[in-house]
Design a protein around this motif. Sequence first.
Motif, mmCIF file in Angstrom:
data_model
loop_
_atom_site.group_PDB
_atom_site.id
_atom_site.type_symbol
_atom_site.label_atom_id
_atom_site.label_comp_id
_atom_site.label_asym_id
_atom_site.label_seq_id
_atom_site.Cartn_x
_atom_site.Cartn_y
_atom_site.Cartn_z
ATOM 1 N N PRO A 126 9.243 5.644 1.292
ATOM 2 C CA PRO A 126 9.711 4.291 1.654
ATOM 3 C C PRO A 126 9.771 4.055 3.158
ATOM 4 N N LEU A 127 10.149 5.081 3.918
ATOM 5 C CA LEU A 127 10.218 4.939 5.377
ATOM 6 C C LEU A 127 8.822 4.745 5.961
ATOM 7 N N MET A 128 7.858 5.516 5.449
ATOM 8 C CA MET A 128 6.491 5.404 5.963
ATOM 9 C C MET A 128 5.841 4.097 5.545
ATOM 10 N N LYS A 129 6.129 3.641 4.329
ATOM 11 C CA LYS A 129 5.598 2.337 3.897
ATOM 12 C C LYS A 129 6.116 1.233 4.803
ATOM 13 N N LYS A 130 7.393 1.284 5.111
ATOM 14 C CA LYS A 130 7.998 0.268 5.975
ATOM 15 C C LYS A 130 7.376 0.285 7.361
ATOM 16 N N ALA A 131 7.029 1.496 7.838
ATOM 17 C CA ALA A 131 6.455 1.638 9.178
ATOM 18 C C ALA A 131 4.959 1.339 9.216
ATOM 19 N N GLY A 132 4.336 1.249 8.051
ATOM 20 C CA GLY A 132 2.907 0.959 8.001
ATOM 21 C C GLY A 132 2.018 2.170 8.022
ATOM 22 N N GLY A 133 2.598 3.352 7.818
ATOM 23 C CA GLY A 133 1.772 4.557 7.759
ATOM 24 C C GLY A 133 2.545 5.806 8.099
ATOM 25 N N GLY A 134 1.854 6.932 8.003
ATOM 26 C CA GLY A 134 2.462 8.216 8.298
ATOM 27 C C GLY A 134 1.608 9.333 7.736
ATOM 28 N N ALA A 135 2.095 10.541 7.885
ATOM 29 C CA ALA A 135 1.369 11.707 7.377
ATOM 30 C C ALA A 135 2.338 12.665 6.709
ATOM 31 N N GLU A 146 -1.935 7.621 -4.307
ATOM 32 C CA GLU A 146 -0.896 6.604 -4.457
ATOM 33 C C GLU A 146 -0.503 5.950 -3.141
ATOM 34 N N LEU A 147 -0.431 6.756 -2.087
ATOM 35 C CA LEU A 147 0.107 6.271 -0.815
ATOM 36 C C LEU A 147 -0.959 5.876 0.202
ATOM 37 N N GLY A 148 -2.212 6.254 -0.051
ATOM 38 C CA GLY A 148 -3.283 5.900 0.876
ATOM 39 C C GLY A 148 -3.363 4.412 1.193
ATOM 40 N N PRO A 149 -3.211 3.519 0.196
ATOM 41 C CA PRO A 149 -3.275 2.088 0.494
ATOM 42 C C PRO A 149 -2.194 1.604 1.459
ATOM 43 N N PHE A 150 -1.160 2.416 1.666
ATOM 44 C CA PHE A 150 -0.091 2.062 2.598
ATOM 45 C C PHE A 150 -0.272 2.722 3.971
ATOM 46 N N GLY A 151 -1.451 3.344 4.168
ATOM 47 C CA GLY A 151 -1.714 3.999 5.443
ATOM 48 C C GLY A 151 -1.072 5.363 5.582
ATOM 49 N N ILE A 152 -0.691 5.947 4.455
ATOM 50 C CA ILE A 152 -0.026 7.255 4.469
ATOM 51 C C ILE A 152 -1.015 8.317 4.011
ATOM 52 N N ARG A 153 -1.250 9.288 4.869
ATOM 53 C CA ARG A 153 -2.157 10.393 4.550
ATOM 54 C C ARG A 153 -1.355 11.585 4.031
ATOM 55 N N CYS A 154 -1.922 12.297 3.069
ATOM 56 C CA CYS A 154 -1.257 13.465 2.490
ATOM 57 C C CYS A 154 -2.270 14.602 2.374
ATOM 58 N N ASN A 155 -1.894 15.756 2.876
ATOM 59 C CA ASN A 155 -2.749 16.934 2.807
ATOM 60 C C ASN A 155 -1.909 18.172 2.527
ATOM 61 N N ALA A 156 -2.561 19.219 2.086
ATOM 62 C CA ALA A 156 -1.876 20.499 1.842
ATOM 63 C C ALA A 156 -2.520 21.596 2.663
ATOM 64 N N ILE A 157 -1.677 22.390 3.296
ATOM 65 C CA ILE A 157 -2.142 23.593 3.988
ATOM 66 C C ILE A 157 -1.885 24.784 3.080
#
Length: 248
Positions: free
Chosen positions: A112-121, A157-168
């Motif tokens: 929710p915080l990243m959606k509000k900000a327009g993106g994140g990782a 799910e979150l890509g359309p909100f500018g949120i990138r997700c990856n796993a190391i």
Amino acid sequence: MRRVLITAGARGIGRAMADAFDAAGYDVWVTDLDSSALSDLPEDWTGIGANVADEGHMREVFDRIKTVDVVCANAGIAGPTAAVEDVSLDDWRTCMSVNLEGAFLAAKYAAPLMKKAGGGAMILTSSTAGQFGYPYRSPYAAAKWGVIGLMKTLAMELGPFGIRCNAICPGSVEGPRMEGVLEREAEAKGMTRDEVYEGYASGTSMRSFVEAQDIANMAVFLGSSAARMVSGQVIAVDGHTENPNPKL
């Protein structure tokens, strides 16, 4: 200033990540259960005592941080080293709770915080155990495979909100935690610690363990604009694991 939150960030791989993000100019926030390690953080960092598997704790962390650009869901435990018939259900559940549910709760409250900000990782720490079967490590391997499934779903799910997700996926990382794994695995298999160590190292094309700094460097890259189109990826930092443990 960009802000990063790293779970289990006061020691080990998490501390290496925190140091690397600090060097990259981030406002660093960390959670940890180790109060002595939290007390040893730099003065300009924010350290919070929290159990990542406790939803109330995680809700309070994100209520406090308010805005965040990068979340590293790094907290994890090794779990038991034993034949599957000797693994207790309580130990299985504890391993799942910290490794998988902890990552889920970090994502749940960061989204929710990243959606509000327009993106994140979001950067989830899995393991090469999330890519291969590991004899005598069934709870850990299952949890780390679950982390990858969670990450893949979050990326979609979150890509359309500018949120990138990856796993190391770290390989065998030099340090106290891996030493404990080596000792327990040696006991379970009737081998020496050095034989188990050599088994892990010889299973990589680089014939070597990795350092926590190697993991931290990848995390900083994935959190940066240089990785703006990198999402949904499982990235191993392991010296190329060909066979995770050839000496059984």
